[in-house]
Design a protein around this motif. Structure first.
Motif, PDB file in Angstrom:
ATOM      1  N   ILE A   5       0.807  -1.225   0.000  1.00 20.01           N
ATOM      2  CA  ILE A   5       0.000   0.000   0.000  1.00 20.01           C
ATOM      3  C   ILE A   5       0.840   1.275   0.000  1.00 20.01           C
ATOM      4  CG2 ILE A   5      -1.904  -1.178   1.161  1.00 20.01           C
ATOM      5  CD1 ILE A   5      -1.094   0.206   3.741  1.00 20.01           C
ATOM      6  N   ASN A   6       2.124   1.164   0.354  1.00 25.02           N
ATOM      7  CA  ASN A   6       2.960   2.368   0.398  1.00 25.02           C
ATOM      8  C   ASN A   6       4.378   2.055  -0.080  1.00 25.02           C
ATOM      9  OD1 ASN A   6       3.588   5.069   0.923  1.00 25.02           O
ATOM     10  ND2 ASN A   6       4.349   4.583   2.972  1.00 25.02           N
ATOM     11  N   PRO A   7       4.542   1.711  -1.357  1.00 22.36           N
ATOM     12  CA  PRO A   7       5.877   1.433  -1.890  1.00 22.36           C
ATOM     13  C   PRO A   7       6.710   2.710  -1.930  1.00 22.36           C
ATOM     14  CG  PRO A   7       4.273   1.503  -3.661  1.00 22.36           C
ATOM     15  CD  PRO A   7       3.492   1.582  -2.379  1.00 22.36           C
ATOM     16  N   PRO A   8       8.038   2.594  -2.043  1.00 20.21           N
ATOM     17  CA  PRO A   8       8.896   3.784  -1.992  1.00 20.21           C
ATOM     18  C   PRO A   8       8.596   4.818  -3.072  1.00 20.21           C
ATOM     19  CG  PRO A   8      10.125   1.855  -2.737  1.00 20.21           C
ATOM     20  CD  PRO A   8       8.826   1.359  -2.197  1.00 20.21           C
ATOM     21  N   GLY A   9       8.244   4.353  -4.265  1.00 17.67           N
ATOM     22  CA  GLY A   9       7.938   5.296  -5.342  1.00 17.67           C
ATOM     23  C   GLY A   9       6.736   6.163  -5.013  1.00 17.67           C
ATOM     24  N   ALA A  10       5.695   5.533  -4.484  1.00 13.47           N
ATOM     25  CA  ALA A  10       4.487   6.278  -4.111  1.00 13.47           C
ATOM     26  C   ALA A  10       4.778   7.226  -2.956  1.00 13.47           C
ATOM     27  CB  ALA A  10       3.373   5.304  -3.728  1.00 13.47           C
ATOM     28  N   ALA A  11       5.584   6.766  -1.999  1.00 10.28           N
ATOM     29  CA  ALA A  11       5.934   7.613  -0.853  1.00 10.28           C
ATOM     30  C   ALA A  11       6.708   8.845  -1.312  1.00 10.28           C
ATOM     31  CB  ALA A  11       6.757   6.810   0.155  1.00 10.28           C
ATOM     32  N   ALA A  12       7.685   8.643  -2.203  1.00  9.06           N
ATOM     33  CA  ALA A  12       8.490   9.759  -2.715  1.00  9.06           C
ATOM     34  C   ALA A  12       7.619  10.764  -3.464  1.00  9.06           C
ATOM     35  CB  ALA A  12       9.588   9.225  -3.636  1.00  9.06           C
ATOM     36  N   LEU A  13       6.731  10.248  -4.302  1.00  8.73           N
ATOM     37  CA  LEU A  13       5.847  11.121  -5.077  1.00  8.73           C
ATOM     38  C   LEU A  13       4.920  11.916  -4.165  1.00  8.73           C
ATOM     39  CD1 LEU A  13       5.057  11.912  -7.977  1.00  8.73           C
ATOM     40  CD2 LEU A  13       3.361  10.082  -7.920  1.00  8.73           C
ATOM     41  N   ASN A  14       4.388  11.255  -3.151  1.00  4.43           N
ATOM     42  CA  ASN A  14       3.479  11.933  -2.220  1.00  4.43           C
ATOM     43  C   ASN A  14       4.182  13.064  -1.474  1.00  4.43           C
ATOM     44  OD1 ASN A  14       1.261  10.377  -2.843  1.00  4.43           O
ATOM     45  ND2 ASN A  14       1.626   8.880  -1.226  1.00  4.43           N
ATOM     46  N   ILE A  15       5.421  12.811  -1.059  1.00  8.70           N
ATOM     47  CA  ILE A  15       6.176  13.833  -0.330  1.00  8.70           C
ATOM     48  C   ILE A  15       6.368  15.074  -1.196  1.00  8.70           C
ATOM     49  CG2 ILE A  15       8.432  14.401   0.669  1.00  8.70           C
ATOM     50  CD1 ILE A  15       8.624  11.399   1.476  1.00  8.70           C
ATOM     51  N   MET A  16       6.797  14.853  -2.439  1.00 10.00           N
ATOM     52  CA  MET A  16       7.075  15.977  -3.334  1.00 10.00           C
ATOM     53  C   MET A  16       5.798  16.713  -3.731  1.00 10.00           C
ATOM     54  SD  MET A  16       9.360  17.755  -4.860  1.00 10.00           S
ATOM     55  CE  MET A  16      10.875  16.803  -4.966  1.00 10.00           C
ATOM     56  N   VAL A  17       4.777  15.968  -4.117  1.00 10.03           N
ATOM     57  CA  VAL A  17       3.519  16.590  -4.552  1.00 10.03           C
ATOM     58  C   VAL A  17       2.871  17.360  -3.410  1.00 10.03           C
ATOM     59  CG1 VAL A  17       1.155  16.103  -5.315  1.00 10.03           C
ATOM     60  CG2 VAL A  17       3.083  14.949  -6.415  1.00 10.03           C
ATOM     61  N   ASN A  18       2.919  16.787  -2.219  1.00 16.08           N
ATOM     62  CA  ASN A  18       2.333  17.438  -1.049  1.00 16.08           C
ATOM     63  C   ASN A  18       3.013  18.774  -0.765  1.00 16.08           C
ATOM     64  OD1 ASN A  18       0.633  17.712   1.108  1.00 16.08           O
ATOM     65  ND2 ASN A  18       1.715  16.291   2.438  1.00 16.08           N
ATOM     66  N   ALA A  19       4.350  18.769  -0.831  1.00 19.87           N
ATOM     67  CA  ALA A  19       5.103  20.001  -0.567  1.00 19.87           C
ATOM     68  C   ALA A  19       4.833  21.057  -1.636  1.00 19.87           C
ATOM     69  CB  ALA A  19       6.591  19.691  -0.497  1.00 19.87           C
ATOM     70  N   LEU A  20       4.829  20.647  -2.903  1.00 23.43           N
ATOM     71  CA  LEU A  20       4.608  21.599  -3.989  1.00 23.43           C
ATOM     72  C   LEU A  20       3.178  22.135  -3.989  1.00 23.43           C
ATOM     73  CD1 LEU A  20       6.614  19.994  -6.937  1.00 23.43           C
ATOM     74  CD2 LEU A  20       7.249  21.935  -5.508  1.00 23.43           C
ATOM     75  N   SER A  21       2.233  21.304  -3.600  1.00 26.73           N
ATOM     76  CA  SER A  21       0.838  21.767  -3.511  1.00 26.73           C
ATOM     77  C   SER A  21       0.708  22.844  -2.441  1.00 26.73           C
ATOM     78  CB  SER A  21      -0.094  20.594  -3.182  1.00 26.73           C
ATOM     79  OG  SER A  21      -0.090  19.648  -4.219  1.00 26.73           O
ATOM     80  N   SER A  22       1.410  22.641  -1.328  1.00 23.52           N
ATOM     81  CA  SER A  22       1.383  23.638  -0.254  1.00 23.52           C
ATOM     82  C   SER A  22       2.064  24.932  -0.696  1.00 23.52           C
ATOM     83  CB  SER A  22       2.079  23.084   0.994  1.00 23.52           C
ATOM     84  OG  SER A  22       1.409  21.938   1.470  1.00 23.52           O
ATOM     85  N   LEU A  23       3.166  24.792  -1.425  1.00 26.26           N
ATOM     86  CA  LEU A  23       3.862  25.973  -1.938  1.00 26.26           C
ATOM     87  C   LEU A  23       2.975  26.727  -2.926  1.00 26.26           C
ATOM     88  CD1 LEU A  23       6.407  27.712  -2.197  1.00 26.26           C
ATOM     89  CD2 LEU A  23       7.238  26.106  -3.935  1.00 26.26           C
ATOM     90  N   LYS A  24       2.269  25.982  -3.749  1.00 26.22           N
ATOM     91  CA  LYS A  24       1.356  26.598  -4.717  1.00 26.22           C
ATOM     92  C   LYS A  24       0.283  27.413  -3.994  1.00 26.22           C
ATOM     93  CE  LYS A  24       0.035  23.920  -8.060  1.00 26.22           C
ATOM     94  NZ  LYS A  24      -0.718  22.890  -8.837  1.00 26.22           N
ATOM     95  N   GLU A  25      -0.217  26.874  -2.891  1.00 24.87           N
ATOM     96  CA  GLU A  25      -1.245  27.577  -2.122  1.00 24.87           C
ATOM     97  C   GLU A  25      -0.683  28.845  -1.487  1.00 24.87           C
ATOM     98  OE1 GLU A  25      -4.928  28.434  -0.949  1.00 24.87           O
ATOM     99  OE2 GLU A  25      -4.357  26.731  -2.227  1.00 24.87           O
TER     100      GLU A  25
END
Length: 217
Positions: A38-58
């Motif tokens: 349910i949480n492979p490294p690729g998904a974890a890495a993508l979530n970290i980056m997308v989450n941070a960039l989404s917050s920066l966008k806001e």
């Protein structure tokens, strides 16, 4: 009647076999096996980056993406996903065992503050957040509890994305312990700086220098 009974027995035997197979396939997984699914490294890495960039966008949308707010964003979104202790240990490598508990914590604090500044610079470089596209390279390297994940980042549909490589380790969850951009490793950079200073002036002088920097804030 006999034919009906025979047919019924055949159906029951098939159902029994299917139930047996279903039971085997539904064997409970342990926490590690389940997490890998349910949480492979690729998904974890993508979530970290997308989450941070989404917050920066806001933040930018509200015109509040100043340096201090971006640093706070990093503390909230990035730091919990970093394996700071492991990163610091790798950075100091041969010197780690010679440090006291307090000195190890000192270096952890210093590297944490340095990473906040570095990541603030990286995030600040992302200007075209509306057109950014992030994907994970399928070539994820894994060994034991470590993984190397390459993120492919492009803007405006640029066919030539640039790569950010995340070295990750699974502790309680997948965490980042090194970032490589344009072939430059953050850990290797700190390591080279520390080793050069230690070679010139010694480990104790480096500890003194870092203590003074932290005291100044």
């Amino acid at each position: 009647m006999k034919r009906t009974l025979k047919t019924l027995l055949i159906i029951l035997s098939i159902l029994s076999a299917n139930v047996s197979l279903a039971t085997e396939s539904n064997t409970p997984l342990n926490a590690k096996e389940l997490n890998d699914i349910i949480n492979p490294p690729g998904a974890a890495a993508l979530n970290i980056m997308v989450n941070a960039l989404s917050s920066l966008k806001e933040l930018r949308k509200q015109n509040r993406a100043n340096n201090e707010n971006v640093k706070t964003l990093i503390k909230i979104k990035f730091l919990p996903n970093l394996a700071i202790n492991y990163s610091t240990q790798l950075t100091l490598k041969n010197h780690w065992s010679n440090l006291s508990k307090e000195q190890k914590y000192l270096f952890q604090r210093y590297i944490t503050q340095s990473l906040i500044k570095d990541y603030a610079g990286y995030l600040g470089a992302y200007e075209q957040l509306e057109s950014i596209n992030i994907s994970v390279s399928p070539n994820i390297k894994r060994k034991d509890n470590k993984a190397i994940v390459k993120l492919l980042i492009s803007f405006d549909g640029n066919p030539k994305p640039f790569k950010v490589t995340l070295n990750m380790i699974h502790l309680d969850r997948w965490r980042i312990y090194d970032v490589r951009f344009l072939g430059v490793s953050i850990i290797k950079t700190y390591q080279a700086q520390f080793n050069a200073y230690i070679k010139r002036k010694g480990l104790e002088r480096l500890i003194e220098k870092i203590s003074k920097k932290l005291a100044k804030g």
